[in-house]
Design a protein around this motif. Structure first.
Motif, PDB file in Angstrom:
ATOM      1  N   HIS A  27       0.831  -1.210   0.000  1.00 41.91           N
ATOM      2  CA  HIS A  27       0.000   0.000   0.000  1.00 41.91           C
ATOM      3  C   HIS A  27       0.865   1.260   0.000  1.00 41.91           C
ATOM      4  O   HIS A  27       0.585   2.226  -0.736  1.00 41.91           O
ATOM      5  CB  HIS A  27      -0.915  -0.014   1.234  1.00 41.91           C
ATOM      6  CG  HIS A  27      -1.721   1.230   1.404  1.00 41.91           C
ATOM      7  ND1 HIS A  27      -1.264   2.302   2.160  1.00 41.91           N
ATOM      8  CD2 HIS A  27      -2.935   1.601   0.922  1.00 41.91           C
ATOM      9  CE1 HIS A  27      -2.165   3.261   2.130  1.00 41.91           C
ATOM     10  NE2 HIS A  27      -3.193   2.866   1.394  1.00 41.91           N
ATOM     11  N   ASN A  28       1.935   1.266   0.790  1.00 41.17           N
ATOM     12  CA  ASN A  28       2.817   2.427   0.841  1.00 41.17           C
ATOM     13  C   ASN A  28       3.616   2.596  -0.451  1.00 41.17           C
ATOM     14  O   ASN A  28       3.852   3.724  -0.908  1.00 41.17           O
ATOM     15  CB  ASN A  28       3.770   2.313   2.029  1.00 41.17           C
ATOM     16  CG  ASN A  28       3.054   2.435   3.358  1.00 41.17           C
ATOM     17  OD1 ASN A  28       1.987   3.029   3.445  1.00 41.17           O
ATOM     18  ND2 ASN A  28       3.623   1.848   4.404  1.00 41.17           N
ATOM     19  N   LEU A  29       4.030   1.464  -1.027  1.00 41.74           N
ATOM     20  CA  LEU A  29       4.733   1.541  -2.308  1.00 41.74           C
ATOM     21  C   LEU A  29       3.841   2.135  -3.389  1.00 41.74           C
ATOM     22  O   LEU A  29       4.265   2.991  -4.170  1.00 41.74           O
ATOM     23  CB  LEU A  29       5.212   0.152  -2.734  1.00 41.74           C
ATOM     24  CG  LEU A  29       6.503  -0.373  -2.116  1.00 41.74           C
ATOM     25  CD1 LEU A  29       6.747  -1.815  -2.536  1.00 41.74           C
ATOM     26  CD2 LEU A  29       7.685   0.493  -2.543  1.00 41.74           C
ATOM     27  N   ILE A  36       4.352  10.747  -5.908  1.00 45.93           N
ATOM     28  CA  ILE A  36       5.572  11.432  -6.371  1.00 45.93           C
ATOM     29  C   ILE A  36       6.242  10.732  -7.548  1.00 45.93           C
ATOM     30  O   ILE A  36       7.279  11.219  -8.025  1.00 45.93           O
ATOM     31  CB  ILE A  36       6.592  11.582  -5.222  1.00 45.93           C
ATOM     32  CG1 ILE A  36       7.046  10.207  -4.706  1.00 45.93           C
ATOM     33  CG2 ILE A  36       6.023  12.420  -4.097  1.00 45.93           C
ATOM     34  CD1 ILE A  36       8.147  10.285  -3.661  1.00 45.93           C
ATOM     35  N   GLY A  37       5.671   9.628  -8.054  1.00 44.07           N
ATOM     36  CA  GLY A  37       6.334   8.906  -9.136  1.00 44.07           C
ATOM     37  C   GLY A  37       7.708   8.421  -8.724  1.00 44.07           C
ATOM     38  O   GLY A  37       8.720   8.771  -9.332  1.00 44.07           O
ATOM     39  N   PHE A  38       7.748   7.592  -7.654  1.00 44.67           N
ATOM     40  CA  PHE A  38       9.015   7.263  -7.012  1.00 44.67           C
ATOM     41  C   PHE A  38       9.998   6.577  -7.965  1.00 44.67           C
ATOM     42  O   PHE A  38      11.208   6.830  -7.896  1.00 44.67           O
ATOM     43  CB  PHE A  38       8.764   6.369  -5.794  1.00 44.67           C
ATOM     44  CG  PHE A  38       9.951   6.256  -4.886  1.00 44.67           C
ATOM     45  CD1 PHE A  38      10.327   7.321  -4.086  1.00 44.67           C
ATOM     46  CD2 PHE A  38      10.701   5.103  -4.838  1.00 44.67           C
ATOM     47  CE1 PHE A  38      11.433   7.231  -3.246  1.00 44.67           C
ATOM     48  CE2 PHE A  38      11.799   4.996  -3.998  1.00 44.67           C
ATOM     49  CZ  PHE A  38      12.170   6.061  -3.201  1.00 44.67           C
ATOM     50  N   GLY A  39       9.504   5.725  -8.850  1.00 44.09           N
ATOM     51  CA  GLY A  39      10.403   5.077  -9.800  1.00 44.09           C
ATOM     52  C   GLY A  39      11.099   6.085 -10.698  1.00 44.09           C
ATOM     53  O   GLY A  39      12.302   5.969 -10.986  1.00 44.09           O
ATOM     54  N   LEU A 215       9.326   4.773   4.196  1.00 41.31           N
ATOM     55  CA  LEU A 215       9.605   3.803   3.142  1.00 41.31           C
ATOM     56  C   LEU A 215      10.461   4.421   2.047  1.00 41.31           C
ATOM     57  O   LEU A 215      11.408   3.796   1.556  1.00 41.31           O
ATOM     58  CB  LEU A 215       8.292   3.275   2.553  1.00 41.31           C
ATOM     59  CG  LEU A 215       8.432   2.223   1.451  1.00 41.31           C
ATOM     60  CD1 LEU A 215       9.189   1.004   1.955  1.00 41.31           C
ATOM     61  CD2 LEU A 215       7.067   1.822   0.918  1.00 41.31           C
ATOM     62  N   GLY A 216      10.148   5.654   1.661  1.00 40.14           N
ATOM     63  CA  GLY A 216      10.947   6.313   0.639  1.00 40.14           C
ATOM     64  C   GLY A 216      12.376   6.545   1.088  1.00 40.14           C
ATOM     65  O   GLY A 216      13.331   6.371   0.314  1.00 40.14           O
ATOM     66  N   SER A 217      12.562   6.932   2.345  1.00 40.97           N
ATOM     67  CA  SER A 217      13.910   7.138   2.876  1.00 40.97           C
ATOM     68  C   SER A 217      14.687   5.828   2.917  1.00 40.97           C
ATOM     69  O   SER A 217      15.896   5.792   2.625  1.00 40.97           O
ATOM     70  CB  SER A 217      13.839   7.738   4.284  1.00 40.97           C
ATOM     71  OG  SER A 217      13.174   8.989   4.260  1.00 40.97           O
ATOM     72  N   LEU A 218      13.999   4.745   3.267  1.00 42.37           N
ATOM     73  CA  LEU A 218      14.657   3.439   3.282  1.00 42.37           C
ATOM     74  C   LEU A 218      15.097   3.035   1.887  1.00 42.37           C
ATOM     75  O   LEU A 218      16.242   2.602   1.678  1.00 42.37           O
ATOM     76  CB  LEU A 218      13.707   2.395   3.867  1.00 42.37           C
ATOM     77  CG  LEU A 218      14.215   0.946   3.852  1.00 42.37           C
ATOM     78  CD1 LEU A 218      15.455   0.794   4.733  1.00 42.37           C
ATOM     79  CD2 LEU A 218      13.121  -0.008   4.311  1.00 42.37           C
ATOM     80  N   LEU A 219      14.203   3.170   0.911  1.00 41.46           N
ATOM     81  CA  LEU A 219      14.539   2.798  -0.461  1.00 41.46           C
ATOM     82  C   LEU A 219      15.640   3.691  -1.028  1.00 41.46           C
ATOM     83  O   LEU A 219      16.463   3.237  -1.830  1.00 41.46           O
ATOM     84  CB  LEU A 219      13.290   2.890  -1.340  1.00 41.46           C
ATOM     85  CG  LEU A 219      12.168   1.899  -1.014  1.00 41.46           C
ATOM     86  CD1 LEU A 219      10.957   2.155  -1.899  1.00 41.46           C
ATOM     87  CD2 LEU A 219      12.654   0.464  -1.191  1.00 41.46           C
TER      88      LEU A 219
END
Length: 246
Positions: A27-29, A36-39, A215-219
């Motif tokens: 869900h967070n991914l 933000i279009g993380f990829g 999660l974003g900081s971890l990735l």
């Protein structure tokens, strides 16, 4: 961050807080990609960091070699100027650099993020230290054999400085990957954001997506950890070698 990234933001404020992984990872991914279009921003950061690392490390090696092995008038003064630039805080440079990028029409472009900071004083000094003890006799032998200055530099000098160059590249990549203030000023389009800038948009005036931030900081941290684990031996050897020479 690993545990918080698998919970929702509401679950993070339960009492007691969660200490075991939850079931909200997917869900967070999905939320990160949607908001933000993380990829896309990961690819942006990777491309900018790689280009900056290669160009800055090459420039630092060339400048360091010139300061270490060439004798010319004003060399000491030039070295002093390089040292002095290390004492100038970034905040002092923001306004004039912004005006310069604006006059060039480079606002919201990647070259504005990469080019202004290619000359890295730390990298120049590190590479200069690594070249100081390189034997001048080998340079003279290469020139007598007909090798030009560039060929001597790339084929003879650079291979001996691989540990220091690897350490510089790891340091430079990490610094550019984590850079926030300058990309924030230069990039206005969301599709061009880097990871730190994109994650900053998750913090609003009335709502903060803490789970997404964790999660974003971890990735965003995982590539740096992988890079350091792969090159840790060269990183430590390069820094110690640069510190002990001279």
């Amino acid at each position: 961050m690993a545990v918080a990234g698998t919970h929702t933001s509401d679950e993070l404020f339960h009492s007691p807080p969660p200490f075991l992984p939850g079931g909200a990872l997917l869900h967070n991914l999905t939320g990160l990609q949607r908001s933000i279009g993380f990829g896309r921003v990961l690819l942006n950061s990777l491309g900018i960091a790689l280009i900056y690392t290669v160009l800055s490390s090459l420039l630092s090696a060339m400048c360091g070699y010139g300061l270490a092995k060439y004798r010319f008038r004003g060399r000491g003064l030039l070295l002093g100027v390089v040292l002095a630039t290390m004492m100038i805080p970034l905040q002092v440079l923001l306004v004039p650099l912004f005006q310069m990028m604006s006059s060039l029409g480079w606002i919201d472009t990647y070259q504005a993020v990469v080019l202004p900071f290619l000359a890295n004083s730390f990298g120049i000094l590190l590479m200069r230290q690594s070249f100081l003890d390189f034997p001048d006799e080998i340079l003279e032998s290469a020139r007598i054999d007909g090798a030009g200055e560039l060929r001597t530099f790339y084929m003879v000098v650079i291979p001996t400085a691989r540990p220091q160059l690897a350490a510089l590249m790891v340091y430079t990549f990490m610094a550019q990957w984590n850079s926030f203030i300058w990309p924030l000023l230069m990039l206005n389009t969301q599709d061009k954001y880097t990871v730190p800038v994109a994650l900053n948009t998750l913090t609003g005036l009335t709502h903060v997506d803490y789970a997404g931030l964790m999660l974003g900081s971890l990735l965003a941290t995982l590539p740096l950890l992988a890079l350091f684990l792969v090159f840790q031996r060269q990183f430590v050897a390069g820094l110690l070698g640069g510190a002990l020479k001279g």
